[in-house]
Design a protein around this motif. Structure first.
Motif, PDB file in Angstrom:
ATOM      1  N   VAL A   1       1.197   0.077 -16.620  1.00 52.45           N
ATOM      2  CA  VAL A   1       0.394   0.533 -15.478  1.00 52.45           C
ATOM      3  C   VAL A   1      -1.006  -0.068 -15.510  1.00 52.45           C
ATOM      4  CG1 VAL A   1      -0.607   2.559 -14.348  1.00 52.45           C
ATOM      5  CG2 VAL A   1       1.732   2.650 -15.222  1.00 52.45           C
TER       6      VAL A   1
ATOM      7  N   VAL B   1      -1.414  -3.263 -13.663  1.00 52.65           N
ATOM      8  CA  VAL B   1      -1.571  -3.102 -12.213  1.00 52.65           C
ATOM      9  C   VAL B   1      -3.002  -2.665 -11.893  1.00 52.65           C
ATOM     10  CG1 VAL B   1      -0.768  -1.847 -10.179  1.00 52.65           C
ATOM     11  CG2 VAL B   1       0.866  -2.527 -11.941  1.00 52.65           C
TER      12      VAL B   1
ATOM     13  N   LEU C   1       4.469   2.355  -0.273  1.00 49.54           N
ATOM     14  CA  LEU C   1       4.586   1.053  -0.938  1.00 49.54           C
ATOM     15  C   LEU C   1       5.907   0.354  -0.662  1.00 49.54           C
ATOM     16  CD1 LEU C   1       3.021   1.764  -4.455  1.00 49.54           C
ATOM     17  CD2 LEU C   1       1.969   0.664  -2.500  1.00 49.54           C
TER      18      LEU C   1
ATOM     19  N   TYR D   1       8.514  -1.612  -7.728  1.00 51.55           N
ATOM     20  CA  TYR D   1       7.043  -1.505  -7.743  1.00 51.55           C
ATOM     21  C   TYR D   1       6.622  -0.173  -7.137  1.00 51.55           C
ATOM     22  CZ  TYR D   1       2.213  -3.255  -7.247  1.00 51.55           C
ATOM     23  OH  TYR D   1       0.860  -3.437  -7.333  1.00 51.55           O
TER      24      TYR D   1
ATOM     25  N   GLY E   1       4.852   3.122  -8.897  1.00 52.60           N
ATOM     26  CA  GLY E   1       3.734   3.840  -8.290  1.00 52.60           C
ATOM     27  C   GLY E   1       4.022   5.326  -8.175  1.00 52.60           C
TER      28      GLY E   1
ATOM     29  N   THR F   1       3.624   6.852 -11.495  1.00 55.70           N
ATOM     30  CA  THR F   1       2.201   6.920 -11.838  1.00 55.70           C
ATOM     31  C   THR F   1       1.531   8.103 -11.146  1.00 55.70           C
ATOM     32  OG1 THR F   1       2.154   4.519 -12.088  1.00 55.70           O
ATOM     33  CG2 THR F   1       0.036   5.622 -11.811  1.00 55.70           C
TER      34      THR F   1
ATOM     35  N   THR G   1      -3.334   6.228  -6.252  1.00 57.29           N
ATOM     36  CA  THR G   1      -2.271   5.327  -6.694  1.00 57.29           C
ATOM     37  C   THR G   1      -1.962   4.280  -5.634  1.00 57.29           C
ATOM     38  OG1 THR G   1      -1.330   7.185  -7.910  1.00 57.29           O
ATOM     39  CG2 THR G   1       0.058   5.252  -7.629  1.00 57.29           C
ATOM     40  N   THR G   2      -1.840   4.710  -4.387  1.00 62.76           N
ATOM     41  CA  THR G   2      -1.466   3.762  -3.333  1.00 62.76           C
ATOM     42  C   THR G   2      -2.554   2.718  -3.132  1.00 62.76           C
ATOM     43  OG1 THR G   2      -0.176   5.483  -2.260  1.00 62.76           O
ATOM     44  CG2 THR G   2      -0.716   3.560  -0.941  1.00 62.76           C
TER      45      THR G   2
ATOM     46  N   PHE H   1      -2.343   0.332  -6.169  1.00 63.34           N
ATOM     47  CA  PHE H   1      -1.164  -0.542  -6.158  1.00 63.34           C
ATOM     48  C   PHE H   1      -1.204  -1.522  -4.987  1.00 63.34           C
ATOM     49  CE2 PHE H   1       2.216   0.602  -9.289  1.00 63.34           C
ATOM     50  CZ  PHE H   1       1.448   1.443 -10.062  1.00 63.34           C
TER      51      PHE H   1
ATOM     52  N   ALA I   1      -1.323  -5.492  -5.439  1.00 65.10           N
ATOM     53  CA  ALA I   1      -0.104  -6.181  -4.997  1.00 65.10           C
ATOM     54  C   ALA I   1      -0.362  -7.643  -4.657  1.00 65.10           C
ATOM     55  CB  ALA I   1       0.503  -5.453  -3.805  1.00 65.10           C
TER      56      ALA I   1
END
Lengths: 331, 331, 331
Positions: free
Chosen positions: B104, B107, C245, C259, C263, C266, C293-294, C297, C301
């Protein structure tokens, strides 16, 4: 030296005035008087802080126009004042710490300006909030700094006490909402500060009054205990938000006034939220509610053409002259 | 495979070295030795973490030069080490959690780089701070993860204990300020780490020494209890800030050294503030003081021409080679 | 008026649907039904909130396409619902406060959009998290707002209770992970909401199922007490992250699905961390874990070509139509 001295003194007084967004040495002198009558030591800390911040910025090579307009002095002025209020004005350790904090806040100011430049937003008192927050939260860990025996960290509790406002409470709150910007509890200091605002411009004076009234009304409507309204700690952020959003960073118009007063009400409601977030660590809200609300409402304003028509930038707000604006116009 | 293997091993060792901003596999090997002699399991976690982070970054397609220079390994190295220190190195659950956290953090590193790119600021150990913070604060909610019976969350208290420093305390603190970067309490590990720094470049070594001394001096002047200075937990951020601001992201010159040491002193004073903010939730300061101070002082530096003259970018700091710089130069 | 009325109603229903990223009035109607069957007052608050937010945005002059797609309604919908849940749906003070909060959240939404635009990131439910957080943390300070006698602020404790999951727990958690997005504890509401998702597109429905399952699996693997898994409070963020995501901000492909599920895992692990950070102030995690988180990520990305190939922007995700995307594509 003869010409440098007075110019520096003018920059220092403007540093005091810029706490209320005024680029006026005369208003700064009135503010200094207000502080001095309340407690001469607070006046000394405020002036000394503004002088140190202005001097450090000049030494490090900060832009001249910012230094001259007092924009490098208001954060250090408030920082020195805050250190004196929270750690005891009469102790030598406090003097040394306040001087060090004024040096560091100059660096923090430069950093915050650069970070917020991306959005064309002004730094406001964010540098002061960051530094004053760090100092007061860290203080109990340092035995030469902390005068009390124990930390003031505590879980936030629910409000208690009567919510019925008497006219005496309202009148006291009206002026203390202005004086608490400088940590002063004397309502007379608020009268003097308000006089300084009217001196710099009628609009600024009336907007400050509207902000103070909005703060009292919001706090009362939500059910704040009367004692907390009367001491001015619920409303000083409302005064600052009203000034910032109506006349300084947005032109004072018929549409921005309600927008600014919505901001003032938001900052009032936000004050106990910030207090509750910081209380378990021993922190204080300072001007966080003002900073967060003003940055939010300024960032949002550009998306609302019905509030801020595209012609507003050409409207110069002569009654509340300020160089803060050159940051806001950077976008 | 023959050529890929050694290159991957070199990237992993550089991952360890990059914790101190060094792009040197040899320094990384010395760092690994320091960890191994303190506790072989910590050495295994640090190397395993760096390997996982480097591998995951390669798998997801991160830039090759970053992977090769170890810049994808130092956050995962510290994350794995932190999980081991706080949740018990010998438990199988810790191994699994550390591996997941390393995935993690790769990322999170990519996200932080992209967010800070707007200001041309480097990611530093911010990804590690975010992830280690989340893991240690969340841990008590998970019964397979948390070894102790109760949460360590507590309201921060005032400092107690004598503030008089003996020479033994000072000497111990000097080396532990370096070793605590890797959570090590043995001063001998600090000696080895410092040797690794001198191996990579004399300037880096001396700057680390100056940072450690500044940390001790600041903590003592403010009145920190001697025991807290001696264990190195007040000064490791000062070492990192000094390295970052004098030789890595700003060239090592006569004007940046005092600026870097002001930063080191700021980070030292900031450490108990961050600790107090996180204590009620059960969190730890980790390298937050270093990250916040360095980002602030770097963002401010460009506004101070008297500190950083416009020719500084052409000045290559050969004695402390680093690829962190390519992030800082992105603006 | 005849043509304006239905268009406004469609915008309001889309506001409900956009909580799950759907630009579909029909799905919004199914969501309203789910709320109404659980508690008619929650349905009224949700619809009223969406209507107020949509109306305020139109009044202030927000972009028409955003208003029409319901993107100005979902934050105010959740804010009104949250105020009702936490301060008692049946009290007149709650109605007034919810209306005021919906007005302010419209301003906050515009601010957040502008701040995140720099990185091309969407606002998600961040405005709601900020406002709901401020309201719930400030509430105990206001005697007309706070129904209980004392503040709920407390130091976070370690988890207790059995971790063995029964099939009944798993099934309940699977649907409550969806219903808790709207603060609903009834699993039947989760079935209806899931039906609404499948109605808008099969991919969205399956991704939500995968997110819910990932949330349960992660929480169980980490050792969350079974009761906390079963009530859905550990998994609703996982559902939202998976949707965001895989199909909304990134196209639904073979590489984005793992992926997105990383997320989701997480966000699940992050939920007690956010809860612990806010608990001492009396705050709640709301959808913070999803938002953090979003955003992380999504920002990361673009650095991972192996996850998101450069052709992804041309791949339109027809099964999960959404206008959120036009924010994400702003960079």
């Amino acid at each position: 030296m003869l010409r440098r001295g007075p110019r520096f003194a003018s920059g220092v007084l403007r540093g005091l005035a810029q706490v209320m967004f005024l680029d006026s040495a005369r208003a700064g002198a009135v503010f200094a008087l207000a502080l001095w009558t309340a407690d001469w030591r607070y006046g000394a800390y405020a002036l000394g802080g503004a002088a140190l911040g202005t001097g450090a910025a000049r030494l490090l090579g900060a832009p001249h126009d910012r230094v001259r307009a007092g924009l490098e002095g208001f954060n250090s002025c408030l920082t020195a004042l805050c250190v004196a209020v929270f750690l005891g004005a009469g102790r030598p350790a406090t003097v040394v710490l306040a001087a060090g904090a004024c040096l560091v806040v100059t660096v923090v100011t430069a950093a915050v300006i650069r970070l917020l430049q991306v959005w064309g937003l002004p730094a406001l008192t964010l540098p002061y909030c960051l530094l004053a927050g760090a100092v007061t939260v860290a203080a109990p860990a340092f035995r030469r700094i902390w005068p009390q025996g124990h930390s003031i960290a505590a879980l936030p509790g629910a409000a208690s006490g009567p919510t019925v406002l008497r006219w005496k409470d309202v009148a006291g709150a009206f002026f203390r909402n202005v004086s608490q910007v400088f940590f002063l509890e004397q309502w007379q200091a608020g009268v003097l500060l308000l006089a300084g605002l009217f001196l710099a411009g009628r609009v600024a004076g009336w907007v400050a009054c509207a902000g103070s009234a909005t703060g009292i009304l919001t706090a009362w409507a939500l059910g704040t205990p009367a004692a907390r309204i009367a001491d001015g700690t619920m409303g000083y952020n409302a005064v600052l938000v009203a000034l910032a959003l109506c006349g300084v960073f947005l032109a004072a118009t018929r549409t921005t006034l309600p927008y600014a007063l919505l901001g003032a009400a938001t900052a009032t409601a936000l004050t106990p939220a910030v207090a509750a977030l910081l209380a378990p660590s021993g922190g204080h809200p300072f001007t966080w509610p003002f900073v967060l609300t003003t940055l939010g409402f300024l960032a949002a304003a550009r998306s609302f053409p019905h509030v801020t028509d595209p012609t507003r930038r050409r409207t110069s707000s002569r009654s509340a002259p300020s160089l803060h604006g050159d940051q806001a116009a950077a976008d």
